[in-house]
Design an enzyme around this catalytic site. Structure first.
Site, mmCIF file in Angstrom:
data_model
loop_
_atom_site.group_PDB
_atom_site.id
_atom_site.type_symbol
_atom_site.label_atom_id
_atom_site.label_comp_id
_atom_site.label_asym_id
_atom_site.label_seq_id
_atom_site.Cartn_x
_atom_site.Cartn_y
_atom_site.Cartn_z
ATOM 1 N N ASP A 32 -2.731 6.916 -3.248
ATOM 2 C CA ASP A 32 -1.726 6.376 -1.806
ATOM 3 C C ASP A 32 -0.876 4.532 -3.355
ATOM 4 O OD1 ASP A 32 -3.736 4.437 -2.590
ATOM 5 O OD2 ASP A 32 -3.566 2.779 -0.460
ATOM 6 N N SER A 75 0.477 -1.618 -0.029
ATOM 7 C CA SER A 75 -0.270 -0.347 0.339
ATOM 8 C C SER A 75 1.132 1.123 -0.121
ATOM 9 C CB SER A 75 -1.159 -0.183 1.458
ATOM 10 O OG SER A 75 -1.865 1.152 1.200
ATOM 11 N N ASP A 112 -5.876 2.310 -3.172
ATOM 12 C CA ASP A 112 -7.149 1.950 -3.058
ATOM 13 C C ASP A 112 -8.097 3.221 -1.840
ATOM 14 O OD1 ASP A 112 -5.432 1.878 -1.102
ATOM 15 O OD2 ASP A 112 -6.326 -0.681 -0.223
#
Length: 462
Positions: free
Chosen positions: A251, A102, A255
């Site tokens: 990001d 992430s 998401d």
């Protein structure tokens, strides 16, 4: 391996904490997480990955583990996490795994897990089981190893996402049509997976100004974390430089998204939640909208004012999604920049949030700052971290210090007064307490924030 199993996923430094051997074991152990409901339509599992150099070898090892356990893998290759969720629902698979860390720095990698219909696997729904299975070497081995096939779901995903677009006729800039104006939007992909959605960006009918649209898992320009103001610096400058209507910060696995108004000012993700909720409620009044308890009071007020039913929930995608499913909520949002959509398998999808903001800009004919202005009803602090070893003890101290407030323990401690409130909640993975304070005025906020800092300790940068 210690510490890589988090509340919602697996995350660690590659290869010191998370390597191919562990990824293979996790792949095998994932079979134990899937139940009869998950396997009702077969034993296929979607696997995809982000652009980090370590993601490809970790993905291969993960697939080896999944197939060793008898699961058939559908490898969709490079994909955003929302595309992984979509593939699980669209292909009706038993679950899926996205290889990504992430927003974390380049040296990290990780795994995000889902069950059927993109239902979350988290601390309460299987992460702890995964950890125990790997620790105990309880790894199922099938006499029939699974197969591996590849699939490209990008066209179906684009069609799905673009079905949310409600661009007025003449939006390419026809004269005299303010609500159909052509919007200039700067998108900072942060060298992350938003780049993979380039065909979708190009189909939105925008004057797109791309920033850092080169896939690079070393993140040469800035961290792919839109919650940190320093990572918005280049985006804010570019919005002002080109006179854009909107800025979007993405990001690493896309998401999450954060928005910048035409003046270069960041928009709180809780306020973005309210705006998107209003847009959706204009089409489906009376529906439930879920928001996390760190959000401004203005969010619940706005939802009510726009004909919706606000539902307060604790922080975390597993809680938000479960609550949305429970009441067929049309939408949900978190302060961290996750936006959840009923018509997207109740999963979070940043580009759908972008599309709904664009819809609102087109239909209202207003500037982003004008849309946000009615929500700026209170003064609110950012989420602030404190290193505290005895987190439970400190929260009990705060409860005792504010006996006249309305106290609840939904997620940490929330204390509410008519003119101000605060929430202090523990980190699931670190010796941290996280504080959010909101008050009627800036002066009141400063006073209450200082008062709480004196009780909790010195803030730290995390």
């Amino acid at each position: 391996m210690a510490g890589i199993f988090k509340a919602y996923d697996v995350r660690g430094i590659y290869p010191a904490e998370l390597d191919e051997t562990i990824a293979r074991k996790i792949g095998q152990a994932f079979r134990n997480v899937l139940d009869d409901d998950d396997l009702a339509t077969g034993n296929n599992v979607v696997v995809s990955r982000d652009m980090r150099p370590s993601s490809e070898p970790l993905s291969r090892a993960l697939i080896e583990g999944l197939t060793a356990a008898g699961l058939d893998v559908i490898d969709i290759g490079l994909a955003t996490t929302p595309m992984n969720y979509f593939a699980i629902g669209h292909l009706r698979t038993a679950g899926g795994v996205q290889v990504t860390a992430s927003h974390n720095p380049a040296q990290y990698n990780g795994l995000k897990f889902s069950k059927h219909e993109a239902r979350p696997v988290s601390g309460d729904h299987g992460i702890a089981l995964l950890e125990q299975c790997v620790k105990d070497n309880d790894l199922p081995a099938s006499t029939r190893p699974g197969t591996v096939t590849t699939a490209d779901v990008s066209a179906d995903y684009a069609k799905h996402v673009l079905s949310f677009l409600r661009r007025p006729a003449g939006s390419a800039g026809s004269p005299g049509s303010e609500t159909a104006r052509r919007l200039k939007v700067v998108v900072d992909a942060s060298n992350g997976m938003a780049v993979v959605d380039r065909a979708i960006w190009d189909a939105l009918g925008l004057d797109l100004v791309p920033l850092y649209f080169e896939l690079d898992g070393s993140f040469p320009n800035h961290e792919a974390n839109p919650l940190k103001l320093e990572n918005l610096r280049d985006l804010r400058a570019k919005v002002l430089e080109v006179g854009a209507d909107l800025g979007v910060s993405c990001d690493g696995d896309f998401d999450r998204a954060a928005f910048i108004d035409e003046r270069g000012e960041p928009v709180g993700s809780d306020l973005s939640t309210a705006l998107i909720a209003g847009e959706l409620l204009s089409r489906e009044p009376g529906k439930h909208v879920t928001y996390d308890l760190r959000s401004s009071r203005a969010v619940a007020e706005w939802i009510t004012e726009h004909g919706g039913v606000p539902v307060r929930e604790r922080v975390g995608h597993s809680f938000i999604k479960a609550t949305m499913r429970g009441n067929a909520g049309v939408f949900g949002g978190e302060l961290a920049g996750h936006y959840y959509f009923r018509d997207n398998f109740y999963a979070d999808c940043a580009i759908l949030a972008v599309i709904e903001v664009l819809n609102l800009l087109w239909h209202s004919g207003k500037k982003m700052s004008e849309l946000v202005a009615p929500l700026l009803r209170y003064a609110k602090s950012p989420e602030t971290n404190f290193e505290v070893e005895d987190k439970a003890g400190k929260m009990r101290e705060l409860a005792a210090a504010y006996p006249d407030g309305e106290i609840d323990w939904m997620d940490g401690i929330t204390v509410q007064f008519p003119d101000w409130w605060f929430n202090v909640r523990p980190s699931n993975t670190e010796p941290l307490l996280r504080l959010v304070v909101e008050a009627r005025t800036a002066a009141d906020l400063d006073r209450h924030f200082a008062e709480l800092v004196a009780k909790i300790g010195h803030p730290v940068d995390h």
